[in-house]
Design an enzyme around this catalytic site. Sequence first.
Site, short mmCIF file in Angstrom:
data_model
loop_
_atom_site.label_atom_id
_atom_site.label_comp_id
_atom_site.label_asym_id
_atom_site.label_seq_id
_atom_site.Cartn_x
_atom_site.Cartn_y
_atom_site.Cartn_z
N ARG A 79 0.62 4.24 17.37
CA ARG A 79 0.18 5.29 16.43
C ARG A 79 0.48 6.71 16.90
NH1 ARG A 79 0.99 1.67 12.93
NH2 ARG A 79 -0.78 0.47 12.18
N SER A 83 -3.70 -9.45 7.28
CA SER A 83 -3.05 -8.17 7.48
C SER A 83 -2.39 -8.19 8.86
CB SER A 83 -4.10 -7.07 7.40
OG SER A 83 -3.69 -5.97 8.17
N ASP A 142 -6.86 2.99 12.85
CA ASP A 142 -5.55 3.63 12.75
C ASP A 142 -5.61 5.00 12.08
OD1 ASP A 142 -4.14 1.67 14.10
OD2 ASP A 142 -3.90 0.44 12.30
N ASP A 155 0.82 -1.22 0.00
CA ASP A 155 0.00 0.00 0.00
C ASP A 155 0.85 1.26 0.00
OD1 ASP A 155 -2.34 -1.52 0.24
OD2 ASP A 155 -2.27 -1.46 2.43
N1 ARG Z 1 -7.79 -3.80 15.61
C1 ARG Z 1 -6.51 -3.39 16.09
C2 ARG Z 1 -6.52 -1.94 16.43
O1 ARG Z 1 -7.37 -1.23 15.99
C3 ARG Z 1 -5.42 -3.78 15.16
C4 ARG Z 1 -5.25 -2.95 13.93
C5 ARG Z 1 -4.24 -3.58 13.07
N2 ARG Z 1 -3.78 -2.67 12.08
C6 ARG Z 1 -3.29 -3.06 10.92
N3 ARG Z 1 -2.85 -2.12 10.13
N4 ARG Z 1 -3.26 -4.30 10.53
O2 ARG Z 1 -5.69 -1.48 17.15
#
Ligand code: ARG
Length: 390
Positions: free
Chosen positions: A93, A174, A122, A14
């Site tokens: 983050r 992912s 995110d 990406d």
């Molecule tokens: N659901 C989790 C969160 O919101 C994990 C997110 C995973 N992110 C990713 N880019 N695969 O913190």
Amino acid sequence: MNKKVILAYSGGLDTSVIIKWLARRGYEVIAYMADVGQEANFNLYKARALKTGAKKVIIEDLKKEFVNGFVFKALKADAIYEHGYLLATALSRPLIAKGMVKAARAEKADFVAHGCTGKGNDQVRFEVSIGALDSRLKVLAPVREWELKTRQDEIEYAKENNIPIDTSKKKPYSLDVNLWGISIESGKLEDPYYEPDEDIYQLTKGIDKARAKPAYLEIEFKHGVPVKLNSKSMDGVSLILKLARIAGEAGVGRSDMVENRLVGIKSREIYEAPAGWALYTAHKALESIVLDRELLHFKDLVALKYSELVYYGLWYTPLKEALDKFVDDTQKHVNGTVRLKLHKGNCAVVGRKSPDSLYRKELATYEKGDKFDQSLAKGFIDIWGLPYRK
Ligand code: ARG
């Protein structure tokens, strides 16, 4: 306003495509890579980013700051989202956002960009954090708006534009990886009744493959922060890495949940946080002997709120900062050692001791030496139960 942009770049498909996509729209792209313990091949990704059209690549080692400024704050608060998620991704983050803002200032860029989709948490965490740190910056989120609807579209775009990407077959999930844990989602996991294949797990062994003998561990805390593992002083990063190996071998640290995302949908998530589980368990056990009942129970409410703030991207906010002060105050006496027995996925507390312990054997004992005056209990109960007799 210039067209310089700091892109949060992971090296994956990406964000590689985003470099080109932005460059073609006239942006000068500076790729920003934060090392939060994901063990990526940074040099390879740097070379690829430059080849794809990035003007510059910034790589920053944020592991120490991640542990001391984010992970251990959450640990002190006992923050866990919906009983299963130790917030590894969520905690990284705001730190990455801070790094991006710093880079934007150094490079005099007016834009920042990320590769998050429009359905996840995110994007919210990045943008709310960036906005709180520097509201002057404009955010670009190409994945939310571009014409590349599927992964296949992106691969074709990459081929047409000579963007170097991994040709090996992509993992059908992912992943987000850092020092504190791994988050795994999508693919077959989107069926919440589907049992995850064993090979999705990176840090933990399954019960049948886990170490046959129990592993005993001693973790020493000072003011709520782990400082020694098996009597050996260690910095936070090393301690987490070492602990993750031991706990992972014992099959400790997995969770499989359907969680509530900020954008209102439920999603199936698999997490691994072997060091996190061991530390969270040990930390709570230590608090159980050094905090009085009222503080302990109230702190549980704070833990819930704290986990929501982290999950919701509200790190740089007055409430979160005030709660940190409260939590730090509660950790004054969180000093001592917890003994854990890790075995076949189980993380059991088998001992706890502290110079600040409030446990009094002479009050608790049913043996000789009892100092508790049992004759006082009758009066206490009479008054306690008074309203219910009337
Ligand atoms: N659901 C989790 C969160 O919101 C994990 C997110 C995973 N992110 C990713 N880019 N695969 O913190």
